[in-house]
Enzyme design. Sequence first.
Site, mmCIF file in Angstrom:
data_model
loop_
_atom_site.group_PDB
_atom_site.id
_atom_site.type_symbol
_atom_site.label_atom_id
_atom_site.label_comp_id
_atom_site.label_asym_id
_atom_site.label_seq_id
_atom_site.Cartn_x
_atom_site.Cartn_y
_atom_site.Cartn_z
ATOM 1 N N LYS A 299 0.819 -1.213 0.000
ATOM 2 C CA LYS A 299 0.000 0.000 0.000
ATOM 3 C C LYS A 299 0.853 1.264 0.000
ATOM 4 O O LYS A 299 2.046 1.251 0.287
ATOM 5 C CB LYS A 299 -0.982 -0.026 1.172
ATOM 6 C CG LYS A 299 -2.108 -1.027 0.931
ATOM 7 C CD LYS A 299 -3.255 -0.882 1.890
ATOM 8 C CE LYS A 299 -4.425 -1.791 1.472
ATOM 9 N NZ LYS A 299 -5.523 -1.764 2.443
ATOM 10 N N ARG A 333 -3.848 -10.220 4.804
ATOM 11 C CA ARG A 333 -4.212 -10.182 3.380
ATOM 12 C C ARG A 333 -3.018 -9.646 2.608
ATOM 13 O O ARG A 333 -2.628 -8.473 2.783
ATOM 14 C CB ARG A 333 -5.443 -9.308 3.171
ATOM 15 C CG ARG A 333 -5.979 -9.299 1.736
ATOM 16 C CD ARG A 333 -7.229 -8.436 1.632
ATOM 17 N NE ARG A 333 -7.820 -8.503 0.301
ATOM 18 C CZ ARG A 333 -7.476 -7.726 -0.721
ATOM 19 N NH1 ARG A 333 -6.532 -6.808 -0.557
ATOM 20 N NH2 ARG A 333 -8.072 -7.853 -1.899
#
Length: 354
Positions: A299, A333
């Site tokens: 991210k 995840r």
Amino acid sequence: MTASLYIRPVGPIAPPAAASGSEPAFGLAVAGRDDLRFAGAEVIEREGGTVPRRLLSAAELGASVAEGRLADLVQRVCQPRVPIAGLELDRPLVMGVVNVTPDSFSDGGRHLPPDAAIAHAVRLDAEGADILDIGGESTRPGAAPVDLEEELKRVLPVIAGLAGRTKARLSIDTRKGEVMRRAAEAGVHLINDVSALTHDPSALQAAAELGLPVVLMHSPGDPRTMQDRPHYADVVLDVYDALAARIEACEQAGIPRARLLVDPGIGFGKTLAHNLALFGSLSIFHGLGCAIVLGASRKSFIGRLTGAGVGDRLPGSLAAALLGAAQGVQVLRVHDVAATRQALAVWQAALAGP
């Protein structure tokens, strides 16, 4: 008005130390795991703008049975979590990302054709994924919505191609009730909704009727606008309260807490400072009595901290995964399953000792 109460387990203790004495003296066992013990907890109260905090040892928390709400909260933190989709939660599980989209921030449509997505998922399964999370609508900041038929066209062939073929459980990453229903018919075991069942008015009922576990993620607003000046009074407590409200809504709709997982939504409607505050307090979410999911892989906060492009964020992703595991996150995840499993194996072995 009654003050809101929270506890954040602090001070992880290595399993050998925990095993050498009595439970109150040697740690607070979180989520029913003997290998996940903490020296104590920060007890936080919030009433209006006042947020007093105090530290209590595990022994003090064990003696808090006379304190009513605090004792109930300690019990919720410590109670064992039931298996999710048949998977025991006695170690961090790895959820592999399978984006069937043309505009994902991480792989840019590389796995959009069904055959490519299936091959990618099979590879992640071989690398040790416990769950494969299949999504047909990008929810990255600024992403445009996808209509129902297009989303179904993307994900159903992939689910059909994987059902019964992998050891990993299958998850559908969607905000739409009809996609949840069709995916369940095709063989998925888990629902992952970044909107916490708020985007589609039919989603809450669909999830209740399907009987599958559901991941509730915190994501204020729409992907197109969620990064427009996000603001919180206290991001950790505000996210906690928002997830608590969604859990209550799910319970009222007939979804028991035992079927729910929570995700604080790193990168969704948060600044870099917000994300870092959440990382430092992930253990607080055990107070919701649900398994915790963490999605931090590749991210943008990693890029902002290090300057690394999307394809060079594996080291930062692994650091985030291990930070989550150390705070008791049950599901990680990730895009890089093999690397994450290797990092977890070393971390777990080091904790266990010789």
